[in-house]
Motif scaffolding. Structure first.
Motif, PDB file in Angstrom:
ATOM      1  N   ALA A   1      21.902  16.794  74.745  1.00 45.71           N
ATOM      2  CA  ALA A   1      23.259  16.366  74.384  1.00 45.71           C
ATOM      3  C   ALA A   1      23.723  17.021  73.072  1.00 45.71           C
ATOM      4  N   LEU A   2      22.754  17.545  72.300  1.00 42.32           N
ATOM      5  CA  LEU A   2      23.104  18.160  71.008  1.00 42.32           C
ATOM      6  C   LEU A   2      23.279  19.675  71.117  1.00 42.32           C
ATOM      7  N   ALA A   3      22.897  20.259  72.259  1.00 44.08           N
ATOM      8  CA  ALA A   3      22.983  21.717  72.397  1.00 44.08           C
ATOM      9  C   ALA A   3      24.442  22.148  72.292  1.00 44.08           C
ATOM     10  N   MET A   4      24.649  23.292  71.672  1.00 46.35           N
ATOM     11  CA  MET A   4      26.015  23.784  71.449  1.00 46.35           C
ATOM     12  C   MET A   4      26.157  25.194  72.004  1.00 46.35           C
ATOM     13  N   GLU A   5      27.285  25.447  72.668  1.00 48.42           N
ATOM     14  CA  GLU A   5      27.643  26.819  73.053  1.00 48.42           C
ATOM     15  C   GLU A   5      28.723  27.253  72.084  1.00 48.42           C
ATOM     16  N   VAL A   6      28.409  28.216  71.247  1.00 50.47           N
ATOM     17  CA  VAL A   6      29.396  28.699  70.283  1.00 50.47           C
ATOM     18  C   VAL A   6      29.358  30.224  70.262  1.00 50.47           C
ATOM     19  N   PHE A   7      30.489  30.822  70.160  1.00 47.93           N
ATOM     20  CA  PHE A   7      30.680  32.276  70.285  1.00 47.93           C
ATOM     21  C   PHE A   7      29.697  32.923  71.270  1.00 47.93           C
ATOM     22  N   GLY A   8      29.656  32.351  72.450  1.00 48.13           N
ATOM     23  CA  GLY A   8      28.885  32.938  73.539  1.00 48.13           C
ATOM     24  C   GLY A   8      27.379  32.767  73.408  1.00 48.13           C
ATOM     25  N   LEU A   9      26.915  32.023  72.422  1.00 43.55           N
ATOM     26  CA  LEU A   9      25.479  31.816  72.224  1.00 43.55           C
ATOM     27  C   LEU A   9      25.145  30.352  72.441  1.00 43.55           C
ATOM     28  N   ARG A  10      23.910  30.109  72.896  1.00 43.66           N
ATOM     29  CA  ARG A  10      23.474  28.724  73.060  1.00 43.66           C
ATOM     30  C   ARG A  10      22.548  28.350  71.911  1.00 43.66           C
ATOM     31  N   PHE A  11      22.894  27.264  71.232  1.00 45.35           N
ATOM     32  CA  PHE A  11      22.086  26.751  70.123  1.00 45.35           C
ATOM     33  C   PHE A  11      21.394  25.479  70.608  1.00 45.35           C
ATOM     34  N   ARG A  12      20.053  25.455  70.540  1.00 46.87           N
ATOM     35  CA  ARG A  12      19.290  24.279  71.000  1.00 46.87           C
ATOM     36  C   ARG A  12      19.624  23.051  70.177  1.00 46.87           C
ATOM     37  N   SER A  13      19.951  23.317  68.906  1.00 44.50           N
ATOM     38  CA  SER A  13      20.310  22.244  67.984  1.00 44.50           C
ATOM     39  C   SER A  13      21.462  22.756  67.123  1.00 44.50           C
ATOM     40  N   PRO A  14      22.363  21.865  66.705  1.00 49.96           N
ATOM     41  CA  PRO A  14      23.463  22.305  65.845  1.00 49.96           C
ATOM     42  C   PRO A  14      23.036  22.427  64.381  1.00 49.96           C
ATOM     43  N   VAL A  15      21.792  22.075  64.092  1.00 45.71           N
ATOM     44  CA  VAL A  15      21.310  22.097  62.699  1.00 45.71           C
ATOM     45  C   VAL A  15      20.622  23.436  62.448  1.00 45.71           C
ATOM     46  N   CYS A  16      21.172  24.203  61.531  1.00 41.94           N
ATOM     47  CA  CYS A  16      20.736  25.582  61.332  1.00 41.94           C
ATOM     48  C   CYS A  16      20.372  25.815  59.860  1.00 41.94           C
ATOM     49  N   VAL A  17      19.706  26.929  59.602  1.00 41.03           N
ATOM     50  CA  VAL A  17      19.322  27.268  58.226  1.00 41.03           C
ATOM     51  C   VAL A  17      20.367  28.208  57.641  1.00 41.03           C
ATOM     52  N   ALA A  18      20.864  27.862  56.448  1.00 41.40           N
ATOM     53  CA  ALA A  18      21.886  28.665  55.775  1.00 41.40           C
ATOM     54  C   ALA A  18      21.275  29.935  55.189  1.00 41.40           C
ATOM     55  N   ALA A  19      22.118  30.906  54.923  1.00 43.91           N
ATOM     56  CA  ALA A  19      21.664  32.171  54.338  1.00 43.91           C
ATOM     57  C   ALA A  19      21.044  31.931  52.967  1.00 43.91           C
ATOM     58  N   GLY A  20      20.094  32.778  52.625  1.00 43.67           N
ATOM     59  CA  GLY A  20      19.455  32.718  51.314  1.00 43.67           C
ATOM     60  C   GLY A  20      18.069  32.117  51.364  1.00 43.67           C
TER      61      GLY A  20
END
Ligand code: FMN
Length: 364
Positions: free
Chosen positions: A53-72
């Protein structure tokens, strides 16, 4: 309930200089990045399980989770698979510049523990695009979306910025699931002037040219210190140039409303502030972008995300994904799992079927 990290590991880490603590933490992650067995052990210990239920389709990509690591966090592109094993949906490696560079003199990273914040003036210390290419070539992403964040080399004049970004894009395009043009770090002199539409458009076009027809989603990353009209102008540019999205936001120059004594903060010197004090401003920028462009221009939200409620706030304001950096320092390696669990619970409590229905819901 406080985690083992918060009770035992964090106090020990916080006795170390902040950059040294990062190096200690990343040594273990770098091992796990290179070893499937170590990653399986990480997964088993952290106990992360994907929630569809948390998976996201954004700009044509599938993200298993919406929680991501920021740059740096993974500046050298040597941790992303370990971070994926911790449950993050994507890792944005970099900032990478065309030329290798050492960054500013140490100390250049400072904790403000009472504010759950840090100040950094790292200055894009990174191995350069050629070494980053070798690192990326050596390890295919293992179930984690790989973003590549590009910056301008310090030695390159501002007017030559398009070629500098393009040189990095040419090398790294083949490895990137998405790419970010970073024009918002406060630690490279003059960089933030590139956020003006007149300066940004030629960079976007040069990078796109360098990608040589590859359909790599291209985003720009903006500062929280932009005036509202400038935020609108970037949203318009993103639409006109068919950008895949906007990362909002980078660190702030502001030192307002901190608990730490003003003299202590002043003694830390120049740099970008991140963490809890940035949260509200970053969410306001996301809301502004959403009001201007709506779902036409997906937003990746960053700034002071520590908990599921912080993440929810950004999603409801219009972000399709969230990123964390400072939250990782304070909450520890279970942060992706904990936020995902909290989002799943809140989703069901509030009667949403899927997390994507939450995006922009604060405006409805
Ligand atoms: C130590 C440190 C280094 C960072 N380096 C970069 C960088 O190289 N490129 C970039 O675009 N953002 C960089 N950032 C900004 C983060 O990606 C993020 O936008 C910002 O910290 C807000 O998120 P947070 O409050 O979760 O930390 C850095 C942040 C920190 C704390």
């Amino acid at each position: 309930m406080r985690t083992l990290y918060q009770r035992a590991v964090r106090p020990a880490m916080f006795t170390l200089d902040a950059e040294r603590a990062h190096e200690v933490a990343t040594r273990g992650l770098a091992l796990a990045h290179r070893s499937q067995t170590a990653r399986a052990a990480l997964r088993a210990t952290i106990g992360h399980r994907d929630d569809d239920a948390l998976a996201m389709e954004v700009f044509g990509l599938r993200f298993r989770s919406p929680v991501c690591v920021a740059a740096g966090f993974d500046k050298r592109a040597e941790l992303y698979n370990a971070l994926g094993a911790l449950g993050f949906g994507a890792v944005e490696v970099g900032t990478i510049t065309a030329h290798a560079q050492p960054g500013n003199e140490r100390p250049r990273l400072f904790r403000l523990a009472d504010d759950r914040a840090v100040i950094n003036r790292m200055g894009f210390n990174n191995p350069g695009a050629e070494a980053a290419e070798a690192a990326l070539r050596a390890h295919k992403p293992d179930g984690v979306v790989l973003g590549v964040n590009l910056g301008k080399s310090k030695v390159t004049a501002l007017e030559d910025a398009p070629d500098d970004y393009a040189a990095s894009a040419r090398r790294l395009g083949p490895y990137a699931d998405y790419m970010v043009i970073n024009v918002s770090s406060p630690n490279t002199p003059g960089l933030r002037a590139l956020q003006s539409v007149d300066a940004l458009r030629p960079i976007v076009r040069a990078v796109r040219g360098a990608l040589d027809g590859r359909a790599v989603p291209l985003l720009v990353k903006i500062a929280p210190d932009l005036a509202d009209e400038d935020v609108d102008a970037v949203a318009d540019l993103a639409w006109e140039e068919r950008l895949a999205g906007i990362v909002a936001t980078n660190t702030t120059l502001s030192r307002d409303a901190l608990r730490a004594p003003a003299e202590a903060v002043a003694a830390m010197g120049a740099g970008g502030l991140s963490g809890a004090p940035l949260r509200a401003r970053s969410t306001a920028v996301i809301a502004r972008l959403w009001r201007r462009a709506g779902a036409r221009v997906p937003i990746v939200g960053a700034g002071g995300v520590f908990t599921a409620d912080d993440a929810w706030e950004k999603l409801a304001a219009g972000a399709s994904l969230v990123q964390v950096y400072t939250g990782f320092i304070y909450e520890g390696p279970t942060i992706a799992r904990d936020i995902a669990r909290g989002l799943g619970a809140r989703l069901r409590r509030e009667g949403f079927a899927r997390l994507r229905d939450v995006v922009g819901s604060a405006h409805r």
